[in-house]
Design an enzyme around this catalytic site. Structure first.
Site, PDB file in Angstrom:
ATOM      1  CB  ALA A  66     -40.193  27.591   8.280  1.00 41.91           C
ATOM      2  NE  ARG A  67     -40.793  29.121   1.475  1.00 40.16           N
ATOM      3  CZ  ARG A  67     -42.023  28.670   1.601  1.00 40.16           C
ATOM      4  NH1 ARG A  67     -42.275  27.667   2.435  1.00 40.16           N
ATOM      5  NH2 ARG A  67     -43.014  29.193   0.901  1.00 40.16           N
TER       6      ARG A  67
ATOM      7  CG  ASP B 269     -42.576  19.478   3.790  1.00 42.20           C
ATOM      8  OD1 ASP B 269     -42.620  18.400   3.160  1.00 42.20           O
ATOM      9  OD2 ASP B 269     -43.237  20.489   3.462  1.00 42.20           O
TER      10      ASP B 269
ATOM     11  CB  ALA C 294     -45.768  19.969   5.367  1.00 39.00           C
ATOM     12  N   GLY C 295     -47.747  21.200   3.137  1.00 38.60           N
ATOM     13  CA  GLY C 295     -48.859  22.115   2.911  1.00 38.60           C
ATOM     14  C   GLY C 295     -49.598  21.894   1.614  1.00 38.60           C
TER      15      GLY C 295
ATOM     16  CD  GLU D 252     -37.771  23.020  -1.057  1.00 37.92           C
ATOM     17  OE1 GLU D 252     -38.893  23.305  -1.534  1.00 37.92           O
ATOM     18  OE2 GLU D 252     -37.483  23.150   0.149  1.00 37.92           O
TER      19      GLU D 252
ATOM     20  CG  HIS E 160     -41.847  22.548  -0.081  1.00 37.80           C
ATOM     21  ND1 HIS E 160     -40.997  23.590  -0.328  1.00 37.80           N
ATOM     22  CD2 HIS E 160     -42.896  23.082   0.604  1.00 37.80           C
ATOM     23  CE1 HIS E 160     -41.496  24.711   0.173  1.00 37.80           C
ATOM     24  NE2 HIS E 160     -42.653  24.424   0.746  1.00 37.80           N
TER      25      HIS E 160
END
Length: 301
Positions: free
Chosen positions: A216-217, A240, A266-267, A245, A264
């Site tokens: 998510a975040r 992720d 995953a998407g 970050e 970061h």
């Protein structure tokens, strides 16, 4: 007169080519092409803060994201500019990442990789994803995709959303549900209600050996609390996203045991990029036709 749409990739030119009366201009931040100032639609580059650019475009009426998360944009756009996300584009790709991460941890692939470097033939049984009890915090597109990919493993899925409804528990039940699950997957947007939701007390409710998955975040999780649990070897995690970050050098998360960490990504697979532009094309088509947009972001959870 054609509507100008700014896109960060040449893939966007192809994806929007079928839209009538649209002029698609690829751009780079800080290096806008001629005619960019007439843009009515801006598609931002992923992970790049372009809010300032949005304020320099006098005709801008829509920011169409290629991501599902919109926390960096909510409340920061000029008045009258709509914000739409790519909800529906990333569920399958992120679900693939979650599945891979869980199999990696349960089957101890990182440990076996280290043993290979050490030339140690350390044969031993491992745990398995089969029949695990999985709680998904979030009940949207990603939760549905996760439910599908986990089905062959005969896992027991519990969905938790902002409010209770058929098949979904309310977030007020989270504390009671946590001790009864082997995995907790975070799949909610970052809002005032979810920031810091997973803190010391929440993590303490997870059973020994449980796995926290965050796609998510980062700020949804209290980083210090998570590191403390990892250092104690009581919990494991696959993340992720982090807080802060990007993760700076020498941060404690780099060295935390029992952690699978990716930057970061995953998407951001090739499949997700194509899907995101397909969603963007549909939203822009609705916008140009004066129809309601399905993916308008209002900042609620």
């Amino acid at each position: 007169m054609a509507t100008t749409v700014l896109v960060p990739h040449h893939m966007g030119v192809t994806a929007l080519a079928h839209l009538p009366d649209v002029r698609v201009l690829p751009y780079r931040p800080g290096d806008l092409p001629p005619g960019a100032h007439t843009a009515r639609v801006l598609i931002p580059e992923i992970h790049v803060d372009l809010v300032e650019l949005a304020h320099t475009l006098p005709d801008l009426r829509l920011v169409q994201l290629l991501t599902s998360g919109a926390d960096g944009w909510i409340g920061r756009l000029p008045e009258g500019v709509l914000l739409s996300n790519a909800r529906g584009a990333h569920g399958a790709g992120v679900a693939e990442w979650v599945l891979g991460a869980l199999i990696t941890l349960y089957r101890e692939f990182p440990a076996f990789a280290r043993h290979r470097q050490e030339q140690r033939w350390n044969t031993h049984p491992t745990d398995t994803l089969y029949h695990k009890r999985i709680l998904i915090l979030g009940a949207g597109d990603l939760a549905r995709a996760l439910t599908d990919v986990l089905a062959p493993f005969r896992t027991a899925i519990t969905l938790v959303g902002r409010t209770a409804r058929t098949g979904v528990h309310g977030v007020n039940e989270l504390t009671e549900l946590l001790p009864h699950h082997d995995v907790v997957v975070l799949a909610v947007p970052l809002t005032e209600h979810t920031r810091g939701l997973i803190d010391t007390a929440t993590l303490a409710r997870m059973p020994d050996g449980a796995i926290l998955v965050n796609v998510a975040r980062g700020p949804i999780v209290d980083t210090d609390a998570l590191v403390a649990e990892l250092d104690s070897h009581r919990l494991r995690a696959a993340v992720d996203v982090t807080d802060p970050e990007p993760l700076p050098p020498h941060h404690r998360l780099w060295y935390a045991p029992g952690l699978l960490l990716t930057p970061h990504t995953a998407g951001t697979s090739s499949h997700n990029a194509r899907s995101a532009y397909a969603v963007a094309a549909t939203q822009i088509e609705h916008f140009l036709a004066g129809r309601p947009l399905d993916n308008i972001v209002d900042g609620r959870y």
